[in-house]
Write a protein that holds these residues in place. Structure first.
Motif, PDB file in Angstrom:
ATOM      1  N   LEU A   1       0.865  -1.181   0.000  1.00  0.00           N
ATOM      2  CA  LEU A   1       0.000   0.000   0.000  1.00  0.00           C
ATOM      3  C   LEU A   1       0.903   1.233   0.000  1.00  0.00           C
ATOM      4  O   LEU A   1       1.426   1.624   1.047  1.00  0.00           O
ATOM      5  CB  LEU A   1      -0.910  -0.003   1.232  1.00  0.00           C
ATOM      6  CG  LEU A   1      -1.813   1.221   1.402  1.00  0.00           C
ATOM      7  CD1 LEU A   1      -2.789   1.345   0.237  1.00  0.00           C
ATOM      8  CD2 LEU A   1      -2.592   1.143   2.717  1.00  0.00           C
TER       9      LEU A   1
ATOM     10  N   GLU B   1       0.884  -3.790  -6.029  1.00  0.00           N
ATOM     11  CA  GLU B   1       0.632  -2.663  -5.130  1.00  0.00           C
ATOM     12  C   GLU B   1      -0.723  -2.060  -5.440  1.00  0.00           C
ATOM     13  O   GLU B   1      -1.273  -2.217  -6.538  1.00  0.00           O
ATOM     14  CB  GLU B   1       1.736  -1.614  -5.223  1.00  0.00           C
ATOM     15  CG  GLU B   1       1.843  -0.891  -6.536  1.00  0.00           C
ATOM     16  CD  GLU B   1       2.924   0.182  -6.500  1.00  0.00           C
ATOM     17  OE1 GLU B   1       2.714   1.239  -7.134  1.00  0.00           O
ATOM     18  OE2 GLU B   1       3.957  -0.018  -5.829  1.00  0.00           O
ATOM     19  N   VAL B   2      -1.259  -1.357  -4.453  1.00  0.00           N
ATOM     20  CA  VAL B   2      -2.587  -0.747  -4.565  1.00  0.00           C
ATOM     21  C   VAL B   2      -2.520   0.447  -5.503  1.00  0.00           C
ATOM     22  O   VAL B   2      -1.588   1.261  -5.441  1.00  0.00           O
ATOM     23  CB  VAL B   2      -3.097  -0.319  -3.171  1.00  0.00           C
ATOM     24  CG1 VAL B   2      -4.412   0.445  -3.284  1.00  0.00           C
ATOM     25  CG2 VAL B   2      -3.264  -1.534  -2.269  1.00  0.00           C
TER      26      VAL B   2
ATOM     27  N   GLU C   1      -1.225   6.282  -1.971  1.00  0.00           N
ATOM     28  CA  GLU C   1      -2.583   5.749  -1.935  1.00  0.00           C
ATOM     29  C   GLU C   1      -3.157   5.784  -0.531  1.00  0.00           C
ATOM     30  O   GLU C   1      -4.365   5.946  -0.339  1.00  0.00           O
ATOM     31  CB  GLU C   1      -2.597   4.321  -2.484  1.00  0.00           C
ATOM     32  CG  GLU C   1      -2.199   4.210  -3.942  1.00  0.00           C
ATOM     33  CD  GLU C   1      -3.012   5.149  -4.830  1.00  0.00           C
ATOM     34  OE1 GLU C   1      -4.234   5.276  -4.616  1.00  0.00           O
ATOM     35  OE2 GLU C   1      -2.416   5.770  -5.738  1.00  0.00           O
ATOM     36  N   LEU C   2      -2.297   5.617   0.473  1.00  0.00           N
ATOM     37  CA  LEU C   2      -2.764   5.740   1.849  1.00  0.00           C
ATOM     38  C   LEU C   2      -3.265   7.150   2.119  1.00  0.00           C
ATOM     39  O   LEU C   2      -4.299   7.356   2.751  1.00  0.00           O
ATOM     40  CB  LEU C   2      -1.637   5.380   2.823  1.00  0.00           C
ATOM     41  CG  LEU C   2      -1.978   5.442   4.314  1.00  0.00           C
ATOM     42  CD1 LEU C   2      -3.143   4.530   4.646  1.00  0.00           C
ATOM     43  CD2 LEU C   2      -0.769   5.073   5.150  1.00  0.00           C
TER      44      LEU C   2
ATOM     45  N   VAL D   1      -8.664   1.780  -4.835  1.00  0.00           N
ATOM     46  CA  VAL D   1      -9.215   2.673  -3.810  1.00  0.00           C
ATOM     47  C   VAL D   1     -10.642   3.070  -4.168  1.00  0.00           C
ATOM     48  O   VAL D   1     -11.531   3.107  -3.303  1.00  0.00           O
ATOM     49  CB  VAL D   1      -8.330   3.918  -3.644  1.00  0.00           C
ATOM     50  CG1 VAL D   1      -8.968   4.914  -2.672  1.00  0.00           C
ATOM     51  CG2 VAL D   1      -6.943   3.526  -3.152  1.00  0.00           C
TER      52      VAL D   1
ATOM     53  N   THR E   1      -6.508  -3.215  -0.734  1.00  0.00           N
ATOM     54  CA  THR E   1      -5.417  -4.195  -0.821  1.00  0.00           C
ATOM     55  C   THR E   1      -5.939  -5.540  -1.327  1.00  0.00           C
ATOM     56  O   THR E   1      -5.289  -6.204  -2.155  1.00  0.00           O
ATOM     57  CB  THR E   1      -4.762  -4.371   0.552  1.00  0.00           C
ATOM     58  OG1 THR E   1      -4.363  -3.090   1.042  1.00  0.00           O
ATOM     59  CG2 THR E   1      -3.540  -5.263   0.465  1.00  0.00           C
TER      60      THR E   1
ATOM     61  N   GLY F   1       0.554  -1.909   6.388  1.00  0.00           N
ATOM     62  CA  GLY F   1      -0.364  -2.519   5.432  1.00  0.00           C
ATOM     63  C   GLY F   1      -1.696  -2.796   6.092  1.00  0.00           C
ATOM     64  O   GLY F   1      -1.831  -2.723   7.302  1.00  0.00           O
TER      65      GLY F   1
ATOM     66  N   ALA G   1      -8.681   0.717   3.313  1.00  0.00           N
ATOM     67  CA  ALA G   1      -7.322   0.246   3.037  1.00  0.00           C
ATOM     68  C   ALA G   1      -7.291  -1.266   2.858  1.00  0.00           C
ATOM     69  O   ALA G   1      -6.669  -1.785   1.923  1.00  0.00           O
ATOM     70  CB  ALA G   1      -6.387   0.669   4.173  1.00  0.00           C
TER      71      ALA G   1
END
Length: 673
Positions: A253, A294-295, A257-258, A300, A284, A351, A280
């Motif tokens: 993550l 990866e995200v 994106e977080l 999202v 994922t 994560g 989240a």
């Protein structure tokens, strides 16, 4: 019994299938709540999911389905890891009428009474460990049972402290609940704890509906043959779930994106941090489902559509759902945050696969949302529209006008006196299957009163030739637990919508009071109905229903004007209550009359006030608990509402006395039983 309907054969419902698959990939998401009208295959899709879950290695003979490769504190332990067996993942169904003992387990009474030992009998939470726990009509399930299963789903363990038994066992499962909103909503606190929510509706496209019927008829004609035709597609889905589970720990993550997730959740002004965590985890899982390392933004967006619709709900009467323009604006704000560099001292999260201990809100349950496999999915736009604006009106009593309700407030408790036996709720006292034990009985009650049974049997043990640790019991020794809890009621609002109520903006205050009472009824799990009277008579604006938000919607369009047929309003209420008494005889009614007490019209041709008092007397003879809310204002008051309340044998309150902040205490809504 034939094979279950195949998951791959379901037509449409992409959002629902995606939500279920993502939870199968990452159980930490917290489950799915499926909202939809009747006949939309909600149960069919959920039951089909179990066939896609991979088989499990379990310790042979363990009642809790422990994994032989994982050391856990199990009541049946210690285990021999070598003694293992393989079985399919289970789908355990929790019926609406289940008891607390059936859900979490209880003392094994047979062993306790015959061997004199305290032993634990597992419940449905133990049976669902490492499988699927399905709750149909979860909105009709007792609130305390919903609390228990959500706590277990959040913590991954069930804790039992009762009747001398103290047990903790693993209870990790995929929680799925279905509900029909027409039959009542979940409390906001419980709604928030479902990981994802999906709204399902029957397709309006003719070709789609025809294909649904075609496949269903083919399945009913030959269940096994139909399942065999879809076996390859289901097997491919099952392999993809296994691959996504294996790939999940390696999905990254990124900090960008977080920050996007945090920005979107902040834009929707959601409470707490649960939404951020669920989004989240869902993003994922979606990346793992795609096979990505990866995200990305698309993950999202799918997660937001599934996890946030119910979390933007600020009021019980707000419709769950995300409007497209709201989602677009929130994603745009999230993109701005994603482009910003991290603040000094910021550290990316490890994560979304963290356990409950990493949750800043503490152990939490699943959220809700929706989405379709591989695509953004999406829920239909929702939200209630604004109340109609005020329109100018003349001073005549025959003019019509709309109104804007005054702000709502926290109301004091209006309760029916005595002790009832109605549906569980939070309004009036009732004998119930749950709640505090008040006494033991040989006739009434639900469940065994252990202490009472032992006390009744103890004096006769010598005479019965007891030897050893067990007790010698007879049928006459058995005692039942008489419990007292709270019940929900039928709250019937009878609203004076005549011209006299429209004067001096009085109706706006009255509407605000009714909305406040409706919100209170929602929280107390009541059934509600609305009757209005004006002009030439009375009408049922809303037949009694569990959908309190429907009552609020009807009130938004309430119009006023004309004369005051108070007697007709009370007689119509009496007829409605007579019908409801036949339909649901155990649910006690509470009549709430909002009026200034004036009566200026009647269909009998007699004196309007005399007819109104006679109608009130009929309701009193039926022993209907009543509260009259006196809406009269001004310096000169006639006190007519008090006369009506006296005829009803009920309580009369000033409009301002409904507020719990101004007047403390409990109102008993009729004569003492």
């Amino acid at each position: 019994m034939g094979a279950r309907f195949p998951f791959s054969a379901v037509v449409g419902h992409d959002d629902l299938r995606t939500a279920l698959v993502l939870n199968a990939v990452h159980p930490g998401i917290g489950g799915v709540l499926v909202r939809g009208e009747k006949g939309t295959a909600k149960s069919t899709v959920v039951r089909a999911l179990a066939a896609l879950l991979p088989s499990l290695d379990v310790v042979a003979g363990c009642r809790f389905g422990c994994d032989p490769a994982v050391t856990v504190d199990c009541p049946d332990g210690p285990h021999d890891a070598a003694a293992s067996e393989r079985r399919p993942a289970r789908l355990v169904e929790l019926p609406v009428g289940a008891t607390e003992d059936r859900l979490i387990g209880s003392l094994d009474l047979e062993r306790a009474l015959t061997e004199g030992v305290r032993a634990y009998q597992p419940g449905l939470l133990a049976a669902a460990h490492r499988g699927v726990l399905y709750v149909d009509e979860v909105n009709l399930l007792h609130d305390h049972l919903v609390d228990l299963l959500l706590d277990a789903a959040a913590m991954g363990r069930a804790h039992v402290e009762r009747e001398g038994v103290s047990v903790s066992h693993a209870a990790s499962f995929l929680l799925v609940g279905t509900m029909n909103p027409e039959e009542g909503e979940l409390r906001p606190q419980l709604l928030d704890r479902f990981g994802l929510t999906v709204a399902v509706r029957a397709a309006r496209d003719v070709a789609t509906r025809a294909e649904v019927v075609r496949r269903r008829l083919a399945y009913e004609a030959d269940p096994d043959g139909f399942a065999a035709r879809w076996a390859d597609e289901d097997a491919a889905l099952a392999r993809r779930i296994v691959a996504a589970r294996a790939h999940l720990p390696g999905v990254v993550l990124p900090d960008a994106e977080l920050r996007r997730i945090a920005g979107v959740c902040a834009a929707f002004d959601v409470d707490g941090m649960r939404a951020d965590l669920v989004v989240a985890r869902t993003a994922t899982a979606h990346a793992a489902w795609r096979g990505a390392d990866e995200v990305a933004e698309q993950d999202v967006e799918v997660a937001v559509r599934l996890a946030l619709p119910h979390r933007k709900r600020r009021d019980p009467f707000d419709e769950p759902g995300l409007e497209e323009d709201q989602l677009t604006d929130a994603m745009r704000q999230g993109a701005e945050h994603a482009r910003q560099p991290g603040d000094p001292g910021d550290h990316p999260e490890d994560g979304p696969g963290d356990g409950p201990d990493d949750d800043p809100d503490g152990p939490d349950g699943p959220d809700d949302g929706g989405g379709g496999p591989g695509d953004g999915g999406g829920l239909p736009p929702g939200g209630a529209g604004p109340a109609p604006e005020d329109r100018p009106a003349g001073n005549g009593s025959t003019g019509e006008r709309s109104h804007t309700p005054a702000p709502s407030f926290r109301t004091r408790l209006l309760a029916v006196p005595g002790v009832g036996e109605g549906a569980p709720g939070k309004r009036s006292r009732a004998r119930a299957r749950t709640g505090r034990v008040v006494r033991s009985s040989t006739v009434d009650g639900a469940g065994l009163h252990l202490v009472g049974t032992l006390a009744a049997a103890a004096p006769f043990q010598a005479a019965r030739g007891r030897s050893g640790p067990g007790l010698v019991l007879r049928g006459a020794d058995l005692r039942r637990s008489v419990r007292e809890g709270k019940e929900s009621n039928l709250v019937l609002f009878v609203v004076d919508a005549s011209g006299s109520m429209a004067a001096r903006q009085r109706m706006s205050a009255v509407s605000g009071a009714v909305v406040s009472l409706l919100r209170d009824a929602y929280q107390r799990r009541d059934k509600v109905g609305v009757i209005t009277f004006r002009g030439g008579g009375a009408e049922v604006a809303l037949p009694p229903t569990n959908s309190v938000d429907a009552a609020a919607a009807r009130l938004r369009g309430l119009r006023t004007g004309g004369r005051t047929p108070l007697a007709d309003g009370l007689l119509r209420a009496r007829r409605v209550l007579e019908v409801e008494r036949v339909r649901d005889p155990r649910r006690r009614p509470l009549l709430v009359l909002l009026t200034d007490g004036r009566a200026t019209a009647t269909t009998t041709g007699g004196d309007p006030m005399r007819d109104a008092l006679r109608a009130a007397g009929l309701l009193a003879a039926d022993e209907v608990a009543s509260v009259v809310v006196d809406c009269e204002s001004g310096h000169v008051r006639l006190g007519l509402a008090g006369r009506v309340a006296e005829a009803l044998a009920g309580v009369c309150l000033r409009l301002e006395e409904l507020s719990a902040d101004q007047v403390a205490g409990v109102v008993r809504a009729a004569r003492a039983a």
